[in-house]
Motif scaffolding. Sequence first.
Motif, PDB file in Angstrom:
ATOM      1  N   LEU A   1      20.597 -40.870 -57.359  1.00  0.00           N
ATOM      2  CA  LEU A   1      21.229 -42.093 -56.859  1.00  0.00           C
ATOM      3  C   LEU A   1      21.571 -41.972 -55.376  1.00  0.00           C
ATOM      4  O   LEU A   1      21.367 -42.906 -54.598  1.00  0.00           O
ATOM      5  N   ARG A   2      22.063 -40.811 -54.993  1.00  0.00           N
ATOM      6  CA  ARG A   2      22.479 -40.632 -53.603  1.00  0.00           C
ATOM      7  C   ARG A   2      21.293 -40.655 -52.653  1.00  0.00           C
ATOM      8  O   ARG A   2      21.331 -41.320 -51.607  1.00  0.00           O
ATOM      9  N   PHE A   3      20.210 -39.957 -52.993  1.00  0.00           N
ATOM     10  CA  PHE A   3      19.097 -39.899 -52.026  1.00  0.00           C
ATOM     11  C   PHE A   3      18.346 -41.217 -51.929  1.00  0.00           C
ATOM     12  O   PHE A   3      17.868 -41.592 -50.853  1.00  0.00           O
ATOM     13  N   VAL A   4      18.245 -41.958 -53.019  1.00  0.00           N
ATOM     14  CA  VAL A   4      17.539 -43.241 -52.966  1.00  0.00           C
ATOM     15  C   VAL A   4      18.355 -44.281 -52.206  1.00  0.00           C
ATOM     16  O   VAL A   4      17.797 -45.088 -51.456  1.00  0.00           O
ATOM     17  N   MET A   5      19.673 -44.219 -52.349  1.00  0.00           N
ATOM     18  CA  MET A   5      20.523 -45.240 -51.728  1.00  0.00           C
ATOM     19  C   MET A   5      20.969 -44.875 -50.314  1.00  0.00           C
ATOM     20  O   MET A   5      21.622 -45.686 -49.650  1.00  0.00           O
ATOM     21  N   THR A   6      20.618 -43.662 -49.842  1.00  0.00           N
ATOM     22  CA  THR A   6      21.052 -43.233 -48.515  1.00  0.00           C
ATOM     23  C   THR A   6      19.835 -42.959 -47.640  1.00  0.00           C
ATOM     24  O   THR A   6      19.251 -41.870 -47.685  1.00  0.00           O
ATOM     25  N   PRO A   7      19.416 -43.921 -46.833  1.00  0.00           N
ATOM     26  CA  PRO A   7      18.220 -43.728 -46.004  1.00  0.00           C
ATOM     27  C   PRO A   7      18.484 -42.808 -44.815  1.00  0.00           C
ATOM     28  O   PRO A   7      19.580 -42.789 -44.260  1.00  0.00           O
ATOM     29  N   TYR A   8      17.447 -42.057 -44.464  1.00  0.00           N
ATOM     30  CA  TYR A   8      17.493 -41.234 -43.255  1.00  0.00           C
ATOM     31  C   TYR A   8      16.127 -41.348 -42.588  1.00  0.00           C
ATOM     32  O   TYR A   8      15.163 -40.693 -42.981  1.00  0.00           O
ATOM     33  N   PHE A   9      16.038 -42.238 -41.605  1.00  0.00           N
ATOM     34  CA  PHE A   9      14.767 -42.484 -40.922  1.00  0.00           C
ATOM     35  C   PHE A   9      14.949 -42.244 -39.427  1.00  0.00           C
ATOM     36  O   PHE A   9      15.806 -42.875 -38.797  1.00  0.00           O
ATOM     37  N   THR A  10      14.173 -41.357 -38.864  1.00  0.00           N
ATOM     38  CA  THR A  10      14.183 -41.139 -37.415  1.00  0.00           C
ATOM     39  C   THR A  10      12.759 -41.306 -36.895  1.00  0.00           C
ATOM     40  O   THR A  10      11.788 -41.259 -37.663  1.00  0.00           O
ATOM     41  N   GLU A  11      12.641 -41.488 -35.607  1.00  0.00           N
ATOM     42  CA  GLU A  11      11.312 -41.637 -35.012  1.00  0.00           C
ATOM     43  C   GLU A  11      10.453 -40.412 -35.290  1.00  0.00           C
ATOM     44  O   GLU A  11       9.257 -40.521 -35.587  1.00  0.00           O
ATOM     45  N   ARG A  12      11.067 -39.239 -35.251  1.00  0.00           N
ATOM     46  CA  ARG A  12      10.315 -38.006 -35.463  1.00  0.00           C
ATOM     47  C   ARG A  12       9.829 -37.880 -36.897  1.00  0.00           C
ATOM     48  O   ARG A  12       8.658 -37.578 -37.149  1.00  0.00           O
ATOM     49  N   THR A  13      10.710 -38.126 -37.876  1.00  0.00           N
ATOM     50  CA  THR A  13      10.314 -37.947 -39.275  1.00  0.00           C
ATOM     51  C   THR A  13       9.323 -39.014 -39.718  1.00  0.00           C
ATOM     52  O   THR A  13       8.388 -38.731 -40.476  1.00  0.00           O
ATOM     53  N   VAL A  14       9.520 -40.246 -39.261  1.00  0.00           N
ATOM     54  CA  VAL A  14       8.599 -41.322 -39.639  1.00  0.00           C
ATOM     55  C   VAL A  14       7.219 -41.075 -39.039  1.00  0.00           C
ATOM     56  O   VAL A  14       6.192 -41.244 -39.696  1.00  0.00           O
ATOM     57  N   SER A  15       7.178 -40.648 -37.808  1.00  0.00           N
ATOM     58  CA  SER A  15       5.897 -40.367 -37.154  1.00  0.00           C
ATOM     59  C   SER A  15       5.173 -39.205 -37.824  1.00  0.00           C
ATOM     60  O   SER A  15       3.952 -39.236 -38.003  1.00  0.00           O
ATOM     61  N   ARG A  16       5.927 -38.183 -38.215  1.00  0.00           N
ATOM     62  CA  ARG A  16       5.335 -37.000 -38.834  1.00  0.00           C
ATOM     63  C   ARG A  16       4.654 -37.326 -40.167  1.00  0.00           C
ATOM     64  O   ARG A  16       3.687 -36.681 -40.556  1.00  0.00           O
ATOM     65  N   GLU A  17       5.148 -38.348 -40.852  1.00  0.00           N
ATOM     66  CA  GLU A  17       4.599 -38.680 -42.174  1.00  0.00           C
ATOM     67  C   GLU A  17       3.229 -39.337 -42.092  1.00  0.00           C
ATOM     68  O   GLU A  17       2.479 -39.356 -43.071  1.00  0.00           O
ATOM     69  N   ARG A  18       2.879 -39.880 -40.933  1.00  0.00           N
ATOM     70  CA  ARG A  18       1.634 -40.649 -40.837  1.00  0.00           C
ATOM     71  C   ARG A  18       0.414 -39.815 -41.184  1.00  0.00           C
ATOM     72  O   ARG A  18      -0.501 -40.288 -41.862  1.00  0.00           O
ATOM     73  N   SER A  19       0.366 -38.589 -40.726  1.00  0.00           N
ATOM     74  CA  SER A  19      -0.818 -37.766 -40.991  1.00  0.00           C
ATOM     75  C   SER A  19      -0.961 -37.466 -42.477  1.00  0.00           C
ATOM     76  O   SER A  19      -2.077 -37.384 -43.005  1.00  0.00           O
ATOM     77  N   ILE A  20       0.163 -37.324 -43.178  1.00  0.00           N
ATOM     78  CA  ILE A  20       0.133 -37.055 -44.622  1.00  0.00           C
ATOM     79  C   ILE A  20      -0.401 -38.261 -45.375  1.00  0.00           C
ATOM     80  O   ILE A  20      -1.278 -38.147 -46.229  1.00  0.00           O
ATOM     81  N   ILE A  21       0.110 -39.442 -45.047  1.00  0.00           N
ATOM     82  CA  ILE A  21      -0.334 -40.651 -45.740  1.00  0.00           C
ATOM     83  C   ILE A  21      -1.758 -41.006 -45.340  1.00  0.00           C
ATOM     84  O   ILE A  21      -2.539 -41.495 -46.164  1.00  0.00           O
ATOM     85  N   LEU A  22      -2.121 -40.751 -44.095  1.00  0.00           N
ATOM     86  CA  LEU A  22      -3.495 -40.995 -43.675  1.00  0.00           C
ATOM     87  C   LEU A  22      -4.472 -40.169 -44.502  1.00  0.00           C
ATOM     88  O   LEU A  22      -5.539 -40.662 -44.890  1.00  0.00           O
ATOM     89  N   GLN A  23      -4.106 -38.930 -44.818  1.00  0.00           N
ATOM     90  CA  GLN A  23      -4.968 -38.093 -45.646  1.00  0.00           C
ATOM     91  C   GLN A  23      -5.112 -38.694 -47.047  1.00  0.00           C
ATOM     92  O   GLN A  23      -6.209 -38.710 -47.619  1.00  0.00           O
ATOM     93  N   GLU A  24      -4.031 -39.227 -47.598  1.00  0.00           N
ATOM     94  CA  GLU A  24      -4.094 -39.905 -48.899  1.00  0.00           C
ATOM     95  C   GLU A  24      -5.038 -41.113 -48.831  1.00  0.00           C
ATOM     96  O   GLU A  24      -5.823 -41.363 -49.749  1.00  0.00           O
ATOM     97  N   ILE A  25      -4.934 -41.866 -47.746  1.00  0.00           N
ATOM     98  CA  ILE A  25      -5.778 -43.053 -47.593  1.00  0.00           C
ATOM     99  C   ILE A  25      -7.253 -42.660 -47.531  1.00  0.00           C
ATOM    100  O   ILE A  25      -8.103 -43.289 -48.176  1.00  0.00           O
ATOM    101  N   MET A  26      -7.569 -41.623 -46.776  1.00  0.00           N
ATOM    102  CA  MET A  26      -8.961 -41.195 -46.649  1.00  0.00           C
ATOM    103  C   MET A  26      -9.514 -40.720 -47.989  1.00  0.00           C
ATOM    104  O   MET A  26     -10.670 -40.986 -48.332  1.00  0.00           O
ATOM    105  N   GLU A  27      -8.689 -40.038 -48.788  1.00  0.00           N
ATOM    106  CA  GLU A  27      -9.119 -39.614 -50.115  1.00  0.00           C
ATOM    107  C   GLU A  27      -9.355 -40.817 -51.017  1.00  0.00           C
ATOM    108  O   GLU A  27     -10.307 -40.841 -51.806  1.00  0.00           O
ATOM    109  N   MET A  28      -8.484 -41.824 -50.903  1.00  0.00           N
ATOM    110  CA  MET A  28      -8.652 -43.042 -51.691  1.00  0.00           C
ATOM    111  C   MET A  28      -9.935 -43.765 -51.315  1.00  0.00           C
ATOM    112  O   MET A  28     -10.665 -44.264 -52.181  1.00  0.00           O
TER     113      MET A  28
END
Length: 450
Positions: A144-171
């Motif tokens: 409950l705590r982690f879903v209801m408590t967002p933590y978004f920074t420019e660094r963490t959001v940017s870092r995730e792009r390469s991970i999701i891009l890899q998922e997209i390419m596999e799809m």
Amino acid sequence: MPQSSSGLIRYLFCGRRERRRLSMQNEIHYLTDPCTGDVCCRIRHSSGLEIRVAEMPEFSTAYAQFSTRFGSIHRCFRENGKTVFLPAGTAHYMEHKLFEKEDGDIAVRFDELGAACNAFTDFDRTVYHFHTQRGFDKALGILLRFVMTPYFTERTVSRERSIILQEIMEMLDDPASQVFNQLLRGMYHTLPLYPDVLGTPESIMEITPELLRQCHRIFYHPQNMVLCCAGNVSAKQVLAVADRFVKPVPLPDAETVFLTEPDMPVQNRVSQRMAVGKQQFMIGFKSRPLSGTARLRESLLCSLTLDLLTGSAAPLCQKMLHDGLINDTFDTECFAGDGWFAVLAEGESDDPQAVLDAICTEAERVLREGIDETLFSVLKKAAYGDSILGMNDPESVCTALTDAFMWDCESPYLRTQLLASLTTEDVCRCLRERFRRDRTCLSVIAPAPL
């Protein structure tokens, strides 16, 4: 569906149900399955969160699902009169980023408790879930705590792009994903069932911390969410944890917006070539959408009709197998949600068009000559039995509780009652309305030239 003169369909952000007036007290009700006597506790929490608990003390494991009505189709909303368009893949991106906090990956906390945690994003929802045999209260508090408590920074959001891009390419390299996504593009004009839940390489570049924070504030409001638990857990336990971690917050003045979807598919055939050994296909019969209990009943009816028409015991299936038109990869399903309803058939074939023609011809024959009453009775009893057995498994029960909320069904026990009510007359109506030859789309993945 409510429709405006501009051709827009607007839903309140919390679904079709009216926004609830918050009470300072928790409202507790008990729902009973008249067929089995199973009981579910339904709690309307003082925060607006809906909680559903099925106590099953005979099991050693407890399951929890914390879900929001925010999925890949939620691409446009209005807040305070301002329209916001979301990049494809925003809901899935949010799912990824909520696991990352300032002190690290939240999954480590579950591992320390011996709990298995994960999440997924679908067209109409995002679900965070775990199961454990010990430390349930602590694990639920973490969830409950982690879903209801967002933590978004420019660094963490940017870092995730390469991970999701890899998922997209596999799809994009997966024929099974492509035959389905291609079908959705061929069937739907305006409903954002595509691009894929993951988004596109271009769209995920547009996702920012500010956008994620805005979406979290709107779509992760307690009134737009449900907490479902089943297994070796009590409603008292769940309520005590929810009281600690879920608090009332101001209700946003927001609504999601969809364009009106035409009845007919965009086109009747779509195809592409990929590295496959045999042609893969998916057939879609597009039809009018429903909501609530009517959608659940119609989905059960369509599944039963598919078994009658193309199931392993049906004459058509045996003939297509004998003729080599299909193989053991052939499968069918009912695909329904907020704003869409379709019957699907998929598999491998050297002649996918012949498979489509055979299904349409068989539907017309059954309507003309009548339904096999004996086969109908056998298949209906089998479906009824499967439904009863499914409610003996805590994981399946937890999912059923979530599904009932997402589909605006008051009780998770409606399935068996609705199955019992189905008749051969219903099947005939289903064949006329849901298996129309003029509303089909055929998606084909053909082998690429060597």
